[in-house]
Motif scaffolding. Structure first.
Motif, PDB file in Angstrom:
ATOM      1  N   GLU A   3      42.019  36.094  38.224  1.00 16.67           N
ATOM      2  CA  GLU A   3      40.841  36.057  37.364  1.00 16.67           C
ATOM      3  C   GLU A   3      40.468  37.470  36.924  1.00 16.67           C
ATOM      4  O   GLU A   3      40.826  38.460  37.561  1.00 16.67           O
ATOM      5  CB  GLU A   3      39.678  35.415  38.128  1.00 16.67           C
ATOM      6  CG  GLU A   3      39.933  33.979  38.549  1.00 16.67           C
ATOM      7  CD  GLU A   3      38.785  33.394  39.355  1.00 16.67           C
ATOM      8  OE1 GLU A   3      37.756  34.088  39.510  1.00 16.67           O
ATOM      9  OE2 GLU A   3      38.919  32.258  39.827  1.00 16.67           O
ATOM     10  N   ASP A   4      39.725  37.555  35.836  1.00 18.70           N
ATOM     11  CA  ASP A   4      39.313  38.843  35.297  1.00 18.70           C
ATOM     12  C   ASP A   4      38.527  39.621  36.351  1.00 18.70           C
ATOM     13  O   ASP A   4      37.510  39.160  36.866  1.00 18.70           O
ATOM     14  CB  ASP A   4      38.440  38.616  34.057  1.00 18.70           C
ATOM     15  CG  ASP A   4      38.145  39.901  33.295  1.00 18.70           C
ATOM     16  OD1 ASP A   4      37.908  40.937  33.932  1.00 18.70           O
ATOM     17  OD2 ASP A   4      38.131  39.854  32.048  1.00 18.70           O
ATOM     18  N   PHE A   5      39.015  40.823  36.671  1.00 17.60           N
ATOM     19  CA  PHE A   5      38.385  41.649  37.704  1.00 17.60           C
ATOM     20  C   PHE A   5      36.916  41.924  37.396  1.00 17.60           C
ATOM     21  O   PHE A   5      36.066  41.911  38.295  1.00 17.60           O
ATOM     22  CB  PHE A   5      39.149  42.977  37.823  1.00 17.60           C
ATOM     23  CG  PHE A   5      38.538  43.969  38.766  1.00 17.60           C
ATOM     24  CD1 PHE A   5      38.697  43.845  40.137  1.00 17.60           C
ATOM     25  CD2 PHE A   5      37.795  45.046  38.277  1.00 17.60           C
ATOM     26  CE1 PHE A   5      38.133  44.766  41.011  1.00 17.60           C
ATOM     27  CE2 PHE A   5      37.226  45.967  39.140  1.00 17.60           C
ATOM     28  CZ  PHE A   5      37.400  45.831  40.514  1.00 17.60           C
ATOM     29  N   PHE A   6      36.603  42.138  36.140  1.00 18.62           N
ATOM     30  CA  PHE A   6      35.239  42.507  35.761  1.00 18.62           C
ATOM     31  C   PHE A   6      34.298  41.294  35.646  1.00 18.62           C
ATOM     32  O   PHE A   6      33.101  41.470  35.461  1.00 18.62           O
ATOM     33  CB  PHE A   6      35.253  43.302  34.457  1.00 18.62           C
ATOM     34  CG  PHE A   6      36.001  44.603  34.574  1.00 18.62           C
ATOM     35  CD1 PHE A   6      35.499  45.643  35.340  1.00 18.62           C
ATOM     36  CD2 PHE A   6      37.223  44.765  33.945  1.00 18.62           C
ATOM     37  CE1 PHE A   6      36.192  46.833  35.461  1.00 18.62           C
ATOM     38  CE2 PHE A   6      37.927  45.952  34.057  1.00 18.62           C
ATOM     39  CZ  PHE A   6      37.414  46.992  34.822  1.00 18.62           C
ATOM     40  N   GLU A   7      34.860  40.101  35.762  1.00 15.45           N
ATOM     41  CA  GLU A   7      34.048  38.885  35.746  1.00 15.45           C
ATOM     42  C   GLU A   7      33.857  38.314  37.154  1.00 15.45           C
ATOM     43  O   GLU A   7      33.360  37.209  37.315  1.00 15.45           O
ATOM     44  CB  GLU A   7      34.705  37.832  34.846  1.00 15.45           C
ATOM     45  CG  GLU A   7      34.840  38.249  33.387  1.00 15.45           C
ATOM     46  CD  GLU A   7      33.493  38.440  32.712  1.00 15.45           C
ATOM     47  OE1 GLU A   7      32.538  37.736  33.091  1.00 15.45           O
ATOM     48  OE2 GLU A   7      33.398  39.302  31.815  1.00 15.45           O
ATOM     49  N   ARG A   8      34.231  39.071  38.150  1.00 15.28           N
ATOM     50  CA  ARG A   8      34.134  38.589  39.533  1.00 15.28           C
ATOM     51  C   ARG A   8      32.671  38.357  39.928  1.00 15.28           C
ATOM     52  O   ARG A   8      31.758  38.967  39.406  1.00 15.28           O
ATOM     53  CB  ARG A   8      34.758  39.614  40.484  1.00 15.28           C
ATOM     54  CG  ARG A   8      33.983  40.929  40.533  1.00 15.28           C
ATOM     55  CD  ARG A   8      34.692  41.979  41.371  1.00 15.28           C
ATOM     56  NE  ARG A   8      33.897  43.206  41.467  1.00 15.28           N
ATOM     57  CZ  ARG A   8      33.872  44.192  40.568  1.00 15.28           C
ATOM     58  NH1 ARG A   8      34.606  44.076  39.468  1.00 15.28           N
ATOM     59  NH2 ARG A   8      33.129  45.255  40.741  1.00 15.28           N
ATOM     60  N   GLY A   9      32.498  37.490  40.889  1.00 10.98           N
ATOM     61  CA  GLY A   9      31.160  37.250  41.410  1.00 10.98           C
ATOM     62  C   GLY A   9      30.800  38.244  42.491  1.00 10.98           C
ATOM     63  O   GLY A   9      31.550  39.198  42.767  1.00 10.98           O
ATOM     64  N   PRO A  10      29.655  38.070  43.133  1.00 15.55           N
ATOM     65  CA  PRO A  10      29.218  38.984  44.196  1.00 15.55           C
ATOM     66  C   PRO A  10      30.225  39.003  45.351  1.00 15.55           C
ATOM     67  O   PRO A  10      30.839  37.978  45.681  1.00 15.55           O
ATOM     68  CB  PRO A  10      27.873  38.385  44.642  1.00 15.55           C
ATOM     69  CG  PRO A  10      27.421  37.556  43.486  1.00 15.55           C
ATOM     70  CD  PRO A  10      28.659  37.017  42.861  1.00 15.55           C
ATOM     71  N   LEU A  11      30.385  40.173  45.952  1.00 14.33           N
ATOM     72  CA  LEU A  11      31.314  40.343  47.063  1.00 14.33           C
ATOM     73  C   LEU A  11      30.539  40.743  48.318  1.00 14.33           C
ATOM     74  O   LEU A  11      29.448  41.327  48.236  1.00 14.33           O
ATOM     75  CB  LEU A  11      32.349  41.425  46.732  1.00 14.33           C
ATOM     76  CG  LEU A  11      33.315  41.099  45.590  1.00 14.33           C
ATOM     77  CD1 LEU A  11      34.112  42.328  45.192  1.00 14.33           C
ATOM     78  CD2 LEU A  11      34.256  39.968  45.999  1.00 14.33           C
ATOM     79  N   PRO A  12      31.090  40.454  49.487  1.00 12.73           N
ATOM     80  CA  PRO A  12      30.419  40.859  50.726  1.00 12.73           C
ATOM     81  C   PRO A  12      30.470  42.370  50.907  1.00 12.73           C
ATOM     82  O   PRO A  12      31.130  43.094  50.150  1.00 12.73           O
ATOM     83  CB  PRO A  12      31.221  40.140  51.808  1.00 12.73           C
ATOM     84  CG  PRO A  12      32.560  39.900  51.211  1.00 12.73           C
ATOM     85  CD  PRO A  12      32.318  39.681  49.743  1.00 12.73           C
ATOM     86  N   THR A  13      29.782  42.845  51.911  1.00 14.84           N
ATOM     87  CA  THR A  13      29.718  44.294  52.170  1.00 14.84           C
ATOM     88  C   THR A  13      30.980  44.816  52.834  1.00 14.84           C
ATOM     89  O   THR A  13      31.129  46.031  53.012  1.00 14.84           O
ATOM     90  CB  THR A  13      28.506  44.623  53.043  1.00 14.84           C
ATOM     91  OG1 THR A  13      28.593  43.869  54.263  1.00 14.84           O
ATOM     92  CG2 THR A  13      27.216  44.286  52.327  1.00 14.84           C
ATOM     93  N   LYS A  14      31.891  43.925  53.205  1.00 12.57           N
ATOM     94  CA  LYS A  14      33.171  44.326  53.780  1.00 12.57           C
ATOM     95  C   LYS A  14      34.294  43.689  52.964  1.00 12.57           C
ATOM     96  O   LYS A  14      34.302  42.470  52.760  1.00 12.57           O
ATOM     97  CB  LYS A  14      33.276  43.885  55.246  1.00 12.57           C
ATOM     98  CG  LYS A  14      32.247  44.515  56.163  1.00 12.57           C
ATOM     99  CD  LYS A  14      32.539  44.226  57.626  1.00 12.57           C
ATOM    100  CE  LYS A  14      32.477  42.740  57.955  1.00 12.57           C
ATOM    101  NZ  LYS A  14      32.682  42.501  59.410  1.00 12.57           N
ATOM    102  N   LEU A  15      35.210  44.511  52.480  1.00 12.33           N
ATOM    103  CA  LEU A  15      36.315  43.975  51.687  1.00 12.33           C
ATOM    104  C   LEU A  15      37.546  44.863  51.834  1.00 12.33           C
ATOM    105  O   LEU A  15      37.462  46.028  52.214  1.00 12.33           O
ATOM    106  CB  LEU A  15      35.921  43.841  50.214  1.00 12.33           C
ATOM    107  CG  LEU A  15      35.522  45.099  49.437  1.00 12.33           C
ATOM    108  CD1 LEU A  15      36.734  45.865  48.909  1.00 12.33           C
ATOM    109  CD2 LEU A  15      34.613  44.739  48.266  1.00 12.33           C
ATOM    110  N   VAL A  16      38.685  44.284  51.519  1.00 14.98           N
ATOM    111  CA  VAL A  16      39.931  45.038  51.460  1.00 14.98           C
ATOM    112  C   VAL A  16      40.617  44.705  50.142  1.00 14.98           C
ATOM    113  O   VAL A  16      40.858  43.545  49.823  1.00 14.98           O
ATOM    114  CB  VAL A  16      40.835  44.753  52.680  1.00 14.98           C
ATOM    115  CG1 VAL A  16      41.076  43.266  52.869  1.00 14.98           C
ATOM    116  CG2 VAL A  16      42.159  45.489  52.561  1.00 14.98           C
TER     117      VAL A  16
END
Length: 256
Positions: free
Chosen positions: A192-205
């Motif tokens: 999916e379009d990276f700039f259309e992503r929804g909210p992300l948690p405070t921890k990601l990889v």
């Protein structure tokens, strides 16, 4: 300062051995070239041996004094010996044997490399992770060695500031992070379009795939998000380090 002139000197031969990845891993040490990287190493880890070109020793007076004070052994050599220890075509006149930094456990924003084989890209991604405020870097088993000469030049000293963890089981590591609540972002052309992503948690990889094949199928199955950078021109893909930089900075902006 002790002077060495022969390539057969036991110390020179031992240092040259660190140009081999397996030897680096066994010894837990590697070589850094140039005044900037030697200075970074001095600030962040243990420097054991330094070789400086005799005709350029005067360029590094302050650095050499600091190295002496830290207990490093300083050797002076002719240029041909220094060239044998350096992998750059035009050595800057100084090379040092240093301990590999001990990666500290980190939490928050991480970037993982899955098969990134170009050492310049590996170094550049580590450098960008440092600049963008990411908390650590994971490297899978098929990635270029971050402690090789070209990757070190690409990282420009960031290898000492960002925890870099090499793992033989990247999929297992990512699965464990997912269980800890991390979002696993797989970068892939059919995402999916990276700039259309929804909210992300405070921890990601953020997972960056290989230059030729992208993220491996095994890693894609672990992803919580599958994302792509939109491209309005004719190019089919972006350089791995460029794509990583765009996404890391945008994720960092969102984090702030």
């Amino acid at each position: 300062m002790q002077q060495i002139t022969s390539l057969q000197n036991p110390r020179v031969r031992a240092l040259r051995g660190l140009q081999d990845k397996k030897r680096r891993q066994i010894e837990g040490r590697f070589l850094v070239e140039g005044g900037k990287l030697v200075g970074e190493a001095l600030a962040h880890t243990v420097v054991h041996t330094v070789v400086v070109e005799e005709e350029k020793a005067g360029h590094f007076v302050a650095l050499l004094e600091a190295l002496f004070a830290a207990g490093a052994q300083v050797l002076v050599s002719p240029r041909r010996v220094l060239e044998a220890l350096c992998e750059t075509k035009t050595p800057q006149g100084i090379v040092a044997e240093v301990d590999m930094p001990e990666p500290q456990a980190s939490a928050g924003y991480l970037v993982a490399m899955d098969g990134v084989q170009d050492p310049g890209n590996v170094g550049a991604i580590i450098r960008t992770a440092d600049a963008a405020g990411f908390d650590g870097v994971l490297l899978g088993p098929t990635c270029a060695d971050p402690f090789g000469a070209k990757a070190l030049r690409g990282s420009m000293g960031s290898i000492f500031r960002v925890p870099v963890i090499q793992t033989e089981e990247l999929a297992e590591k990512l699965a464990a992070l997912r269980r800890e609540g991390y979002a696993v972002l797989s970068t892939q052309l059919d995402g999916e379009d990276f700039f259309e992503r929804g909210p992300l948690p405070t921890k990601l990889v953020l997972v960056i795939g290989s230059e030729a094949e992208g993220v491996s199928a095994q890693i894609r199955t672990l992803a919580t998000h599958r994302l792509r950078l939109p491209m309005g021109g004719g190019a089919e893909s972006l350089n791995a380090a460029v794509a990583a930089g765009i996404m890391m900075y945008d994720l960092s902006r969102e984090r702030e």
